[in-house]
Scaffold this motif. Structure first.
Motif, mmCIF file in Angstrom:
data_model
loop_
_atom_site.group_PDB
_atom_site.id
_atom_site.type_symbol
_atom_site.label_atom_id
_atom_site.label_comp_id
_atom_site.label_asym_id
_atom_site.label_seq_id
_atom_site.Cartn_x
_atom_site.Cartn_y
_atom_site.Cartn_z
ATOM 1 N N LEU A 1 -8.175 -2.591 -5.140
ATOM 2 C CA LEU A 1 -9.219 -3.303 -5.844
ATOM 3 C C LEU A 1 -8.615 -5.318 -4.902
ATOM 4 O O LEU A 1 -8.059 -5.287 -5.228
ATOM 5 C CB LEU A 1 -8.738 -3.097 -7.016
ATOM 6 C CG LEU A 1 -8.431 -1.639 -7.734
ATOM 7 C CD1 LEU A 1 -8.315 -0.674 -7.191
ATOM 8 C CD2 LEU A 1 -8.941 -1.933 -9.018
ATOM 9 N N VAL A 2 -10.049 -5.620 -5.102
ATOM 10 C CA VAL A 2 -10.243 -6.678 -4.848
ATOM 11 C C VAL A 2 -10.679 -7.536 -5.335
ATOM 12 O O VAL A 2 -12.096 -7.416 -6.514
ATOM 13 C CB VAL A 2 -10.900 -6.999 -3.830
ATOM 14 C CG1 VAL A 2 -11.343 -8.492 -3.214
ATOM 15 C CG2 VAL A 2 -10.586 -6.262 -2.826
ATOM 16 N N ALA A 3 -10.001 -8.871 -6.493
ATOM 17 C CA ALA A 3 -10.886 -10.025 -7.690
ATOM 18 C C ALA A 3 -11.868 -10.480 -6.807
ATOM 19 O O ALA A 3 -11.412 -11.028 -5.856
ATOM 20 C CB ALA A 3 -10.188 -10.311 -8.313
ATOM 21 N N VAL B 1 -3.610 -1.723 -5.383
ATOM 22 C CA VAL B 1 -3.309 -0.681 -4.278
ATOM 23 C C VAL B 1 -3.168 0.684 -5.481
ATOM 24 O O VAL B 1 -2.156 0.347 -5.771
ATOM 25 C CB VAL B 1 -3.215 -0.005 -3.064
ATOM 26 C CG1 VAL B 1 -3.044 1.017 -2.562
ATOM 27 C CG2 VAL B 1 -3.321 -1.417 -2.019
ATOM 28 N N ASP B 2 -4.108 1.377 -6.008
ATOM 29 C CA ASP B 2 -4.629 2.362 -6.917
ATOM 30 C C ASP B 2 -3.371 3.696 -7.010
ATOM 31 O O ASP B 2 -3.119 3.203 -5.576
ATOM 32 C CB ASP B 2 -4.956 2.250 -7.871
ATOM 33 C CG ASP B 2 -6.253 3.256 -7.072
ATOM 34 O OD1 ASP B 2 -6.294 3.657 -5.983
ATOM 35 O OD2 ASP B 2 -7.061 3.238 -7.720
ATOM 36 N N ALA C 1 0.517 -1.119 0.098
ATOM 37 C CA ALA C 1 0.196 -0.223 0.287
ATOM 38 C C ALA C 1 1.191 1.241 -0.676
ATOM 39 O O ALA C 1 1.662 0.877 0.371
ATOM 40 C CB ALA C 1 -1.081 -0.009 1.005
ATOM 41 N N PRO C 2 0.868 2.369 -0.477
ATOM 42 C CA PRO C 2 1.119 3.513 -0.097
ATOM 43 C C PRO C 2 1.384 4.390 0.722
ATOM 44 O O PRO C 2 2.814 4.718 0.527
ATOM 45 C CB PRO C 2 -0.073 4.752 -1.064
ATOM 46 C CG PRO C 2 -0.525 4.445 -1.646
ATOM 47 C CD PRO C 2 -1.328 2.360 -0.960
ATOM 48 N N ASN C 3 0.919 3.701 2.007
ATOM 49 C CA ASN C 3 1.816 4.312 2.867
ATOM 50 C C ASN C 3 3.044 3.627 3.455
ATOM 51 O O ASN C 3 3.015 3.386 4.478
ATOM 52 C CB ASN C 3 0.143 4.927 4.052
ATOM 53 C CG ASN C 3 -0.351 3.108 4.958
ATOM 54 O OD1 ASN C 3 -0.044 2.039 3.940
ATOM 55 N ND2 ASN C 3 -1.238 3.135 5.143
ATOM 56 N N GLY C 4 2.820 2.514 3.048
ATOM 57 C CA GLY C 4 4.380 1.429 3.772
ATOM 58 C C GLY C 4 3.214 0.024 4.169
ATOM 59 O O GLY C 4 4.310 -0.580 5.167
ATOM 60 N N GLY C 5 1.903 -0.138 4.327
ATOM 61 C CA GLY C 5 1.873 -0.921 4.473
ATOM 62 C C GLY C 5 1.319 -1.901 3.808
ATOM 63 O O GLY C 5 1.719 -1.642 2.365
ATOM 64 N N PRO D 1 -11.374 -14.560 -12.148
ATOM 65 C CA PRO D 1 -9.454 -13.085 -11.261
ATOM 66 C C PRO D 1 -8.614 -14.075 -10.512
ATOM 67 O O PRO D 1 -9.472 -14.856 -9.550
ATOM 68 C CB PRO D 1 -11.420 -12.296 -11.739
ATOM 69 C CG PRO D 1 -11.533 -13.066 -10.820
ATOM 70 C CD PRO D 1 -12.289 -14.427 -11.473
ATOM 71 N N ALA D 2 -7.812 -13.449 -11.260
ATOM 72 C CA ALA D 2 -6.693 -14.198 -9.343
ATOM 73 C C ALA D 2 -6.023 -12.719 -9.327
ATOM 74 O O ALA D 2 -6.319 -12.677 -9.541
ATOM 75 C CB ALA D 2 -5.712 -15.349 -10.099
ATOM 76 N N GLY D 3 -4.945 -13.143 -10.230
ATOM 77 C CA GLY D 3 -4.161 -11.914 -9.752
ATOM 78 C C GLY D 3 -4.480 -10.892 -10.644
ATOM 79 O O GLY D 3 -4.756 -10.795 -11.489
ATOM 80 N N MET D 4 -3.887 -9.525 -9.976
ATOM 81 C CA MET D 4 -3.845 -8.277 -10.047
ATOM 82 C C MET D 4 -3.155 -7.576 -9.718
ATOM 83 O O MET D 4 -2.291 -7.473 -9.253
ATOM 84 C CB MET D 4 -5.947 -7.301 -9.824
ATOM 85 C CG MET D 4 -6.675 -7.852 -9.852
ATOM 86 S SD MET D 4 -8.118 -7.217 -9.586
ATOM 87 C CE MET D 4 -8.140 -6.424 -8.118
ATOM 88 N N ALA D 5 -3.331 -6.369 -10.950
ATOM 89 C CA ALA D 5 -2.065 -4.963 -10.802
ATOM 90 C C ALA D 5 -2.887 -3.834 -11.228
ATOM 91 O O ALA D 5 -3.379 -3.228 -12.350
ATOM 92 C CB ALA D 5 -1.008 -5.409 -11.349
ATOM 93 N N CYS D 6 -2.416 -2.362 -10.753
ATOM 94 C CA CYS D 6 -2.550 -1.702 -11.188
ATOM 95 C C CYS D 6 -1.554 -1.093 -12.258
ATOM 96 O O CYS D 6 -0.604 -1.156 -11.835
ATOM 97 C CB CYS D 6 -3.820 -0.372 -10.390
ATOM 98 S SG CYS D 6 -4.640 -1.441 -9.494
ATOM 99 N N SER D 7 -1.752 0.009 -12.637
ATOM 100 C CA SER D 7 -0.750 0.715 -13.764
ATOM 101 C C SER D 7 -0.948 2.500 -12.673
ATOM 102 O O SER D 7 -2.203 2.868 -12.914
ATOM 103 C CB SER D 7 -0.522 0.765 -15.637
ATOM 104 O OG SER D 7 -2.085 1.568 -15.467
ATOM 105 N N SER D 8 -0.071 3.428 -13.536
ATOM 106 C CA SER D 8 -0.010 4.525 -13.171
ATOM 107 C C SER D 8 -1.206 5.194 -14.030
ATOM 108 O O SER D 8 -1.211 6.326 -13.757
ATOM 109 C CB SER D 8 1.245 5.137 -12.967
ATOM 110 O OG SER D 8 1.830 5.154 -14.153
ATOM 111 N N PHE D 9 -1.526 4.393 -15.165
ATOM 112 C CA PHE D 9 -2.078 5.455 -16.125
ATOM 113 C C PHE D 9 -3.518 4.997 -15.827
ATOM 114 O O PHE D 9 -4.270 5.218 -17.289
ATOM 115 C CB PHE D 9 -1.540 5.034 -17.273
ATOM 116 C CG PHE D 9 0.153 5.565 -18.079
ATOM 117 C CD1 PHE D 9 0.495 6.381 -17.786
ATOM 118 C CD2 PHE D 9 0.600 4.335 -17.685
ATOM 119 C CE1 PHE D 9 1.281 7.062 -18.415
ATOM 120 C CE2 PHE D 9 2.074 4.748 -17.843
ATOM 121 C CZ PHE D 9 2.565 6.129 -18.027
#
Length: 123
Positions: free
Chosen positions: A63-65, A56-57, A13-17, A92-100
């Protein structure tokens, strides 16, 4: 981190968590010091079928699948959850978010990766 019920997927997560999905259960959010911050089902009153991939975006939304329900939900820091994908996923299994504003979902039921654009405002 003890006392998880079948941990499956994890994302920083962005906060280090970090965020962890639990098999047939819940999604938990932890601080950088590994303390439980919240449970998404408790915080949002959301029932998961079988939470799988998490990410986490850039806005800090989680975001959760959901493998059983064949959906992807976005959990903003404030406000109600939003269903981003409600059709077209078999497992749906693994996921990733892009900065776009792209969401990549590994669909184990169709042996492919599906790409969705979900961000309405530019990065």
């Amino acid at each position: 981190v003890p006392n998880l019920l079948g941990p499956r997927y994890i994302s920083p997560a962005p906060n280090g968590g970090f965020v962890v999905s639990e098999e047939c259960g819940d999604v938990k959010v932890f601080t950088s010091s590994r303390k439980l911050l919240c449970s998404l089902s408790s915080k949002y009153g959301h029932r998961f079928g079988n939470p799988a991939g998490v990410c986490v975006d850039m806005d800090g939304s989680i975001l959760v699948a959901d493998e059983q329900r064949r959906t992807v939900h976005l959990f903003p820091e404030r406000g109600a959850p939003v269903c981003l994908v409600s059709a077209g996923l078999r497992r749906p299994a693994g996921m990733a978010c892009s900065s776009f504003g792209h969401l990549f979902v590994a669909d184990a039921g169709e042996n492919c990766v599906k790409v969705f654009k979900y961000r309405v405002r530019p990065p």
